[in-house]
Design a protein around this motif. Sequence first.
Motif, PDB file in Angstrom:
ATOM      1  N   PHE A   9       3.823   1.281  10.566  1.00 18.88           N
ATOM      2  CA  PHE A   9       2.942   0.959  11.482  1.00 18.88           C
ATOM      3  C   PHE A   9       1.438   1.216  11.072  1.00 18.88           C
ATOM      4  CE2 PHE A   9       0.620   0.711  15.287  1.00 18.88           C
ATOM      5  CZ  PHE A   9       1.102  -0.220  16.033  1.00 18.88           C
ATOM      6  N   LEU A  10       1.359   2.538  10.719  1.00 14.15           N
ATOM      7  CA  LEU A  10       0.088   3.110  10.423  1.00 14.15           C
ATOM      8  C   LEU A  10      -0.411   2.604   9.344  1.00 14.15           C
ATOM      9  CD1 LEU A  10       0.875   6.951  10.884  1.00 14.15           C
ATOM     10  CD2 LEU A  10      -0.438   5.541  12.360  1.00 14.15           C
ATOM     11  N   GLY A  11       0.173   2.425   8.251  1.00 16.01           N
ATOM     12  CA  GLY A  11      -0.289   1.621   6.906  1.00 16.01           C
ATOM     13  C   GLY A  11      -0.985   0.203   7.080  1.00 16.01           C
ATOM     14  N   THR A  12      -0.136  -0.468   7.855  1.00 18.17           N
ATOM     15  CA  THR A  12      -0.318  -1.900   8.243  1.00 18.17           C
ATOM     16  C   THR A  12      -1.570  -2.135   9.243  1.00 18.17           C
ATOM     17  OG1 THR A  12       1.907  -2.702   7.969  1.00 18.17           O
ATOM     18  CG2 THR A  12       0.425  -4.060   8.813  1.00 18.17           C
ATOM     19  N   PHE A  13      -1.729  -1.223  10.355  1.00 20.23           N
ATOM     20  CA  PHE A  13      -2.704  -1.115  11.357  1.00 20.23           C
ATOM     21  C   PHE A  13      -4.151  -0.938  10.461  1.00 20.23           C
ATOM     22  CE2 PHE A  13      -5.550   0.915  13.899  1.00 20.23           C
ATOM     23  CZ  PHE A  13      -5.448   0.367  15.178  1.00 20.23           C
ATOM     24  N   PHE A  17      -7.268  -3.340  10.401  1.00 19.45           N
ATOM     25  CA  PHE A  17      -8.373  -2.868  10.869  1.00 19.45           C
ATOM     26  C   PHE A  17      -9.406  -2.613   9.896  1.00 19.45           C
ATOM     27  CE2 PHE A  17     -11.274   0.181  13.063  1.00 19.45           C
ATOM     28  CZ  PHE A  17     -11.463  -0.555  14.141  1.00 19.45           C
ATOM     29  N   GLY A  18      -9.137  -1.971   8.934  1.00 17.72           N
ATOM     30  CA  GLY A  18     -10.145  -1.620   7.840  1.00 17.72           C
ATOM     31  C   GLY A  18     -10.558  -2.989   7.012  1.00 17.72           C
ATOM     32  N   SER A  58       7.548   5.662   3.662  1.00 16.82           N
ATOM     33  CA  SER A  58       8.147   4.170   3.878  1.00 16.82           C
ATOM     34  C   SER A  58       8.315   3.525   2.928  1.00 16.82           C
ATOM     35  CB  SER A  58       7.456   3.605   5.057  1.00 16.82           C
ATOM     36  OG  SER A  58       5.901   3.219   4.417  1.00 16.82           O
ATOM     37  N   GLY A  59       7.674   3.862   1.428  1.00 14.75           N
ATOM     38  CA  GLY A  59       7.537   3.169   0.460  1.00 14.75           C
ATOM     39  C   GLY A  59       6.046   2.291   0.382  1.00 14.75           C
ATOM     40  N   GLY A  60       5.307   2.192   1.445  1.00 16.72           N
ATOM     41  CA  GLY A  60       4.182   1.736   1.473  1.00 16.72           C
ATOM     42  C   GLY A  60       3.940   0.377   1.252  1.00 16.72           C
ATOM     43  N   HIS A  61       4.797  -0.286   1.838  1.00 17.90           N
ATOM     44  CA  HIS A  61       4.733  -2.028   1.859  1.00 17.90           C
ATOM     45  C   HIS A  61       3.497  -2.582   2.638  1.00 17.90           C
ATOM     46  CE1 HIS A  61       9.463  -2.180   1.301  1.00 17.90           C
ATOM     47  NE2 HIS A  61       9.072  -1.050   0.902  1.00 17.90           N
ATOM     48  N   PHE A  62       3.590  -2.321   3.862  1.00 21.75           N
ATOM     49  CA  PHE A  62       2.306  -2.753   4.786  1.00 21.75           C
ATOM     50  C   PHE A  62       2.256  -4.068   4.666  1.00 21.75           C
ATOM     51  CE2 PHE A  62       0.380   1.150   2.723  1.00 21.75           C
ATOM     52  CZ  PHE A  62       1.208   2.003   3.490  1.00 21.75           C
ATOM     53  N   ALA A  90       3.602  -6.288  14.360  1.00 19.92           N
ATOM     54  CA  ALA A  90       3.242  -5.665  15.525  1.00 19.92           C
ATOM     55  C   ALA A  90       1.808  -4.624  15.076  1.00 19.92           C
ATOM     56  CB  ALA A  90       4.207  -4.630  15.807  1.00 19.92           C
ATOM     57  N   ALA A  91       2.051  -4.119  13.919  1.00 21.82           N
ATOM     58  CA  ALA A  91       0.693  -3.214  13.832  1.00 21.82           C
ATOM     59  C   ALA A  91      -0.311  -4.072  13.502  1.00 21.82           C
ATOM     60  CB  ALA A  91       1.086  -2.372  12.590  1.00 21.82           C
ATOM     61  N   ALA A  92      -0.182  -5.329  12.655  1.00 22.10           N
ATOM     62  CA  ALA A  92      -1.256  -5.994  12.889  1.00 22.10           C
ATOM     63  C   ALA A  92      -1.916  -6.664  13.761  1.00 22.10           C
ATOM     64  CB  ALA A  92      -0.821  -7.243  11.450  1.00 22.10           C
ATOM     65  N   VAL A  93      -1.134  -6.835  14.665  1.00 24.68           N
ATOM     66  CA  VAL A  93      -1.601  -7.358  16.120  1.00 24.68           C
ATOM     67  C   VAL A  93      -2.362  -6.456  16.841  1.00 24.68           C
ATOM     68  CG1 VAL A  93      -0.732  -8.474  18.317  1.00 24.68           C
ATOM     69  CG2 VAL A  93       0.252  -9.173  16.199  1.00 24.68           C
ATOM     70  N   ALA A  94      -1.723  -5.268  16.601  1.00 24.50           N
ATOM     71  CA  ALA A  94      -2.510  -4.025  17.470  1.00 24.50           C
ATOM     72  C   ALA A  94      -3.629  -3.700  16.882  1.00 24.50           C
ATOM     73  CB  ALA A  94      -1.587  -2.939  17.412  1.00 24.50           C
ATOM     74  N   ALA A  95      -3.809  -3.815  15.591  1.00 22.91           N
ATOM     75  CA  ALA A  95      -5.128  -3.686  14.908  1.00 22.91           C
ATOM     76  C   ALA A  95      -6.224  -4.616  15.146  1.00 22.91           C
ATOM     77  CB  ALA A  95      -4.926  -3.798  13.382  1.00 22.91           C
ATOM     78  N   ALA A  96      -5.719  -6.000  14.986  1.00 23.11           N
ATOM     79  CA  ALA A  96      -6.557  -6.927  15.508  1.00 23.11           C
ATOM     80  C   ALA A  96      -7.139  -7.127  16.895  1.00 23.11           C
ATOM     81  CB  ALA A  96      -5.940  -8.566  15.545  1.00 23.11           C
ATOM     82  N   ALA A  97      -6.163  -6.591  17.908  1.00 29.13           N
ATOM     83  CA  ALA A  97      -6.543  -6.327  19.363  1.00 29.13           C
ATOM     84  C   ALA A  97      -7.761  -5.027  19.371  1.00 29.13           C
ATOM     85  CB  ALA A  97      -5.433  -5.891  20.361  1.00 29.13           C
TER      86      ALA A  97
END
Length: 241
Positions: A9-13, A17-18, A58-62, A90-97
């Motif tokens: 979640f953190l990595g994908t966010f 976002f970045g 996690s293996g860092g997939h993102f 879910a992380a991508a949607v949260a970051a976009a929000a």
Amino acid sequence: MTQRLGAEFLGTFWLVFGGCGTAVLAAGVPDVGVGYLGVAIAFGLTVLTMAYAVGHVSGGHFNPAVTVGLAAARRFAWKDVPSYVITQVAAAVAAAAVLWVVADGVAGFSAEESGFATNGYGDRSPGGYSLLSVLVIEVLLTAFFLYIILGATDTRAPKGFAPIAIGLGLTLIHLISIPVSNTSVNPARSTGPALFAGPDPILQLWAFWLAPLIGGAVAGITYALLLGGEDAAPLTEATEA
């Protein structure tokens, strides 16, 4: 698993976002905007930094295409794919929000009119490229992204440097394809911004799920055939110096 999903979640966010944040907030600033080059570097840096920060957890997939590709290469358990993909989206949607809240702080901002860093083909492609062009480049570049990931994390590769190769690989991918598709190679990254930019990006979203997943799976299946797979290691080990 809770910690692994938290890391994803953190990595994908951070990736969404970045990378998308640079495109939305910084790329077009008059005289000092970072442009395509800055966006490409930003996406690469998000993956590089988070692969080092949480890749050992996690293996860092993102990225759903990376998760599927690693599973196809027998580096990741298929039973864990749904949990990873749901978390990434879910992380991508949260970051976009969060990005939408920030961007909307400027008078006159419109996610729909600006495009909000969404991906597209035809009249939604930055360079007006056709659906076929977009599908070809998204399949090809996602496949090569997985080849880079699989190769850099192979136990035969130098230890501790995988995130650098992966981050630079993603930078190069964006330098090539931003004009074509605004660069996806990541269905989660495409989904988050699309949900805030009106109906047109959503209607084209299927292409940015289909093409990256095909590219990731093809690379996962063929990596061992092309380069051998006896000495493969998960990213969690390859990120450790």
